[in-house]
Each structure stands twice: as structure tokens, then as C-alpha cells.
Scaffold this motif. Structure first.
Motif, PDB file in Angstrom:
ATOM      1  N   LEU A 163       0.828  -1.206   0.000  1.00  8.48           N
ATOM      2  CA  LEU A 163       0.000   0.000   0.000  1.00  8.48           C
ATOM      3  C   LEU A 163       0.862   1.256   0.000  1.00  8.48           C
ATOM      4  CD1 LEU A 163      -2.778   1.310   0.146  1.00  8.48           C
ATOM      5  CD2 LEU A 163      -2.641   1.117   2.635  1.00  8.48           C
ATOM      6  N   SER A 164       1.958   1.241   0.725  1.00  7.62           N
ATOM      7  CA  SER A 164       2.866   2.385   0.765  1.00  7.62           C
ATOM      8  C   SER A 164       3.470   2.664  -0.601  1.00  7.62           C
ATOM      9  CB  SER A 164       3.988   2.150   1.775  1.00  7.62           C
ATOM     10  OG  SER A 164       3.453   2.018   3.065  1.00  7.62           O
ATOM     11  N   TYR A 165       3.834   1.603  -1.323  1.00  2.00           N
ATOM     12  CA  TYR A 165       4.373   1.783  -2.668  1.00  2.00           C
ATOM     13  C   TYR A 165       3.334   2.380  -3.602  1.00  2.00           C
ATOM     14  CZ  TYR A 165       8.594  -0.835  -1.573  1.00  2.00           C
ATOM     15  OH  TYR A 165       9.777  -1.238  -1.042  1.00  2.00           O
ATOM     16  N   LYS A 166       2.098   1.908  -3.505  1.00  2.00           N
ATOM     17  CA  LYS A 166       1.038   2.436  -4.361  1.00  2.00           C
ATOM     18  C   LYS A 166       0.767   3.905  -4.049  1.00  2.00           C
ATOM     19  CE  LYS A 166      -1.242  -1.922  -5.252  1.00  2.00           C
ATOM     20  NZ  LYS A 166      -2.442  -2.733  -5.074  1.00  2.00           N
ATOM     21  N   LEU A 167       0.767   4.264  -2.779  1.00  2.00           N
ATOM     22  CA  LEU A 167       0.551   5.660  -2.397  1.00  2.00           C
ATOM     23  C   LEU A 167       1.701   6.543  -2.862  1.00  2.00           C
ATOM     24  CD1 LEU A 167      -0.958   5.308   1.180  1.00  2.00           C
ATOM     25  CD2 LEU A 167      -2.140   5.961  -0.915  1.00  2.00           C
ATOM     26  N   ALA A 168       2.906   6.027  -2.795  1.00  2.00           N
ATOM     27  CA  ALA A 168       4.074   6.788  -3.253  1.00  2.00           C
ATOM     28  C   ALA A 168       4.003   7.036  -4.756  1.00  2.00           C
ATOM     29  CB  ALA A 168       5.357   6.050  -2.890  1.00  2.00           C
ATOM     30  N   GLU A 169       3.451   6.093  -5.505  1.00  2.00           N
ATOM     31  CA  GLU A 169       3.319   6.268  -6.944  1.00  2.00           C
ATOM     32  C   GLU A 169       2.210   7.260  -7.288  1.00  2.00           C
ATOM     33  OE1 GLU A 169       2.648   2.401  -8.548  1.00  2.00           O
ATOM     34  OE2 GLU A 169       4.681   1.715  -8.139  1.00  2.00           O
ATOM     35  N   LEU A 170       1.163   7.293  -6.484  1.00  2.00           N
ATOM     36  CA  LEU A 170       0.034   8.189  -6.742  1.00  2.00           C
ATOM     37  C   LEU A 170       0.299   9.621  -6.306  1.00  2.00           C
ATOM     38  CD1 LEU A 170      -3.059   6.044  -5.744  1.00  2.00           C
ATOM     39  CD2 LEU A 170      -2.396   6.770  -8.020  1.00  2.00           C
ATOM     40  N   ARG A 171       1.183   9.802  -5.378  1.00  2.00           N
ATOM     41  CA  ARG A 171       1.420  11.124  -4.786  1.00  2.00           C
ATOM     42  C   ARG A 171       1.735  12.220  -5.806  1.00  2.00           C
ATOM     43  NH1 ARG A 171       5.797  12.202  -0.069  1.00  2.00           N
ATOM     44  NH2 ARG A 171       5.181  14.323   0.406  1.00  2.00           N
ATOM     45  N   PRO A 172       2.649  12.017  -6.758  1.00  2.00           N
ATOM     46  CA  PRO A 172       2.932  13.085  -7.734  1.00  2.00           C
ATOM     47  C   PRO A 172       1.723  13.443  -8.597  1.00  2.00           C
ATOM     48  CG  PRO A 172       4.677  11.438  -7.786  1.00  2.00           C
ATOM     49  CD  PRO A 172       3.581  10.890  -6.924  1.00  2.00           C
ATOM     50  N   ALA A 173       0.854  12.489  -8.851  1.00  2.00           N
ATOM     51  CA  ALA A 173      -0.324  12.766  -9.673  1.00  2.00           C
ATOM     52  C   ALA A 173      -1.416  13.470  -8.874  1.00  2.00           C
ATOM     53  CB  ALA A 173      -0.859  11.470 -10.264  1.00  2.00           C
ATOM     54  N   LEU A 174      -1.495  13.188  -7.586  1.00  2.00           N
ATOM     55  CA  LEU A 174      -2.557  13.762  -6.764  1.00  2.00           C
ATOM     56  C   LEU A 174      -2.253  15.173  -6.283  1.00  2.00           C
ATOM     57  CD1 LEU A 174      -3.601  10.694  -4.594  1.00  2.00           C
ATOM     58  CD2 LEU A 174      -4.781  11.667  -6.557  1.00  2.00           C
ATOM     59  N   ARG A 175      -0.997  15.537  -6.176  1.00  2.00           N
ATOM     60  CA  ARG A 175      -0.654  16.851  -5.635  1.00  2.00           C
ATOM     61  C   ARG A 175      -1.213  18.007  -6.468  1.00  2.00           C
ATOM     62  NH1 ARG A 175       5.123  19.505  -4.020  1.00  2.00           N
ATOM     63  NH2 ARG A 175       4.197  21.351  -3.118  1.00  2.00           N
ATOM     64  N   PRO A 176      -1.040  18.026  -7.803  1.00  2.00           N
ATOM     65  CA  PRO A 176      -1.614  19.137  -8.579  1.00  2.00           C
ATOM     66  C   PRO A 176      -3.134  19.206  -8.466  1.00  2.00           C
ATOM     67  CG  PRO A 176      -0.053  17.902  -9.920  1.00  2.00           C
ATOM     68  CD  PRO A 176      -0.237  17.144  -8.657  1.00  2.00           C
ATOM     69  N   VAL A 177      -3.776  18.056  -8.392  1.00  2.00           N
ATOM     70  CA  VAL A 177      -5.231  18.037  -8.257  1.00  2.00           C
ATOM     71  C   VAL A 177      -5.633  18.636  -6.914  1.00  2.00           C
ATOM     72  CG1 VAL A 177      -7.249  16.522  -8.098  1.00  2.00           C
ATOM     73  CG2 VAL A 177      -5.477  16.064  -9.800  1.00  2.00           C
ATOM     74  N   ALA A 178      -4.918  18.258  -5.863  1.00  2.00           N
ATOM     75  CA  ALA A 178      -5.220  18.784  -4.538  1.00  2.00           C
ATOM     76  C   ALA A 178      -4.954  20.285  -4.465  1.00  2.00           C
ATOM     77  CB  ALA A 178      -4.385  18.052  -3.487  1.00  2.00           C
ATOM     78  N   GLU A 179      -3.887  20.758  -5.088  1.00  2.00           N
ATOM     79  CA  GLU A 179      -3.591  22.194  -5.083  1.00  2.00           C
ATOM     80  C   GLU A 179      -4.660  22.978  -5.830  1.00  2.00           C
ATOM     81  OE1 GLU A 179       0.317  22.555  -6.679  1.00  2.00           O
ATOM     82  OE2 GLU A 179       1.284  22.063  -4.783  1.00  2.00           O
ATOM     83  N   SER A 180      -5.087  22.455  -6.971  1.00  2.00           N
ATOM     84  CA  SER A 180      -6.138  23.134  -7.731  1.00  2.00           C
ATOM     85  C   SER A 180      -7.444  23.163  -6.948  1.00  2.00           C
ATOM     86  CB  SER A 180      -6.361  22.430  -9.072  1.00  2.00           C
ATOM     87  OG  SER A 180      -5.196  22.507  -9.846  1.00  2.00           O
ATOM     88  N   ALA A 181      -7.759  22.074  -6.302  1.00  2.00           N
ATOM     89  CA  ALA A 181      -8.980  22.026  -5.486  1.00  2.00           C
ATOM     90  C   ALA A 181      -8.891  23.022  -4.326  1.00  2.00           C
ATOM     91  CB  ALA A 181      -9.201  20.613  -4.957  1.00  2.00           C
TER      92      ALA A 181
END
Length: 104
Positions: free
Chosen positions: A4-22
């Protein structure tokens, strides 16, 4: 590290711009809902300050600040809002100056 930690680490770069825009949209909506436009400007300036003080080589935050400042200035110019025009132009000019400094 778990799977799960590996999957979250892979998703983190993709989720950050979305979270900032939100976060930008949410702060703008909250500021409008409580009729406190200066709150939006304060957030804009605080994020710019954070990005200017960031010592990493990434310039995504400064580009975002340039776009946000430019749009704020143009919209404020349309509505003849001097405070918005001043803050938006200040943010856009500062972000461009810092971007050019990082590229040199």
C-alpha cells in the motif's frame, strides 16, 4: 514498506496538482461566500511567499502563481477593482522574476 505504501508513493505526484487546484477553488469559493475578497488575496500572497522561499529546482509552483496572479489581475481590471489589480500584478511580476532567476 508495505504494498500500500508503494502504491501511495506512486500516486502522490499525480494527486498533488489536483489537490492544489482544489484548494485554490475552495479558497476562492469560501472567500466569496463570506464576502471577504482580501482573504483570497492573503492566501494568494502566502502561497507565493512559500513558493519564493522554496529552494528546490522545481518551478511548477511559481508558474501556478504567475497564472493565478495574471488571472486575478485581468478579472480585477474587468471589474475595476484596484486592490485585486495590485495584488494580482504583484504576484504575477514576482513569480516571473523568480522564475527567470531560477532559469538563469
Amino acid at each position: 514498506m508495505s504494498d500500500l505504501s508503494y502504491k501511495l508513493a506512486e500516486l502522490r505526484p499525480a494527486l498533488r496538482p489536483v489537490a492544489e487546484s482544489a484548494a485554490w477553488v475552495a479558497s476562492f469559493l469560501v472567500a466569496n461566500a463570506i464576502s471577504q475578497e482580501p482573504v483570497y488575496f492573503l492566501i494568494l500572497l502566502l502561497v507565493l511567499g512559500s513558493d519564493v522561499l522554496d529552494t528546490s529546482d522545481k518551478s511548477k509552483g511559481l508558474f501556478r502563481d504567475f497564472i493565478a496572479g495574471s488571472v486575478t489581475a485581468v478579472v480585477s481590471l474587468t471589474f475595476n477593482d484596484q486592490l485585486g489589480l495590485t495584488v494580482g500584478a504583484l504576484v504575477a511580476i514576482t513569480a516571473v522574476g523568480r522564475l527567470l532567476q531560477k532559469l538563469a
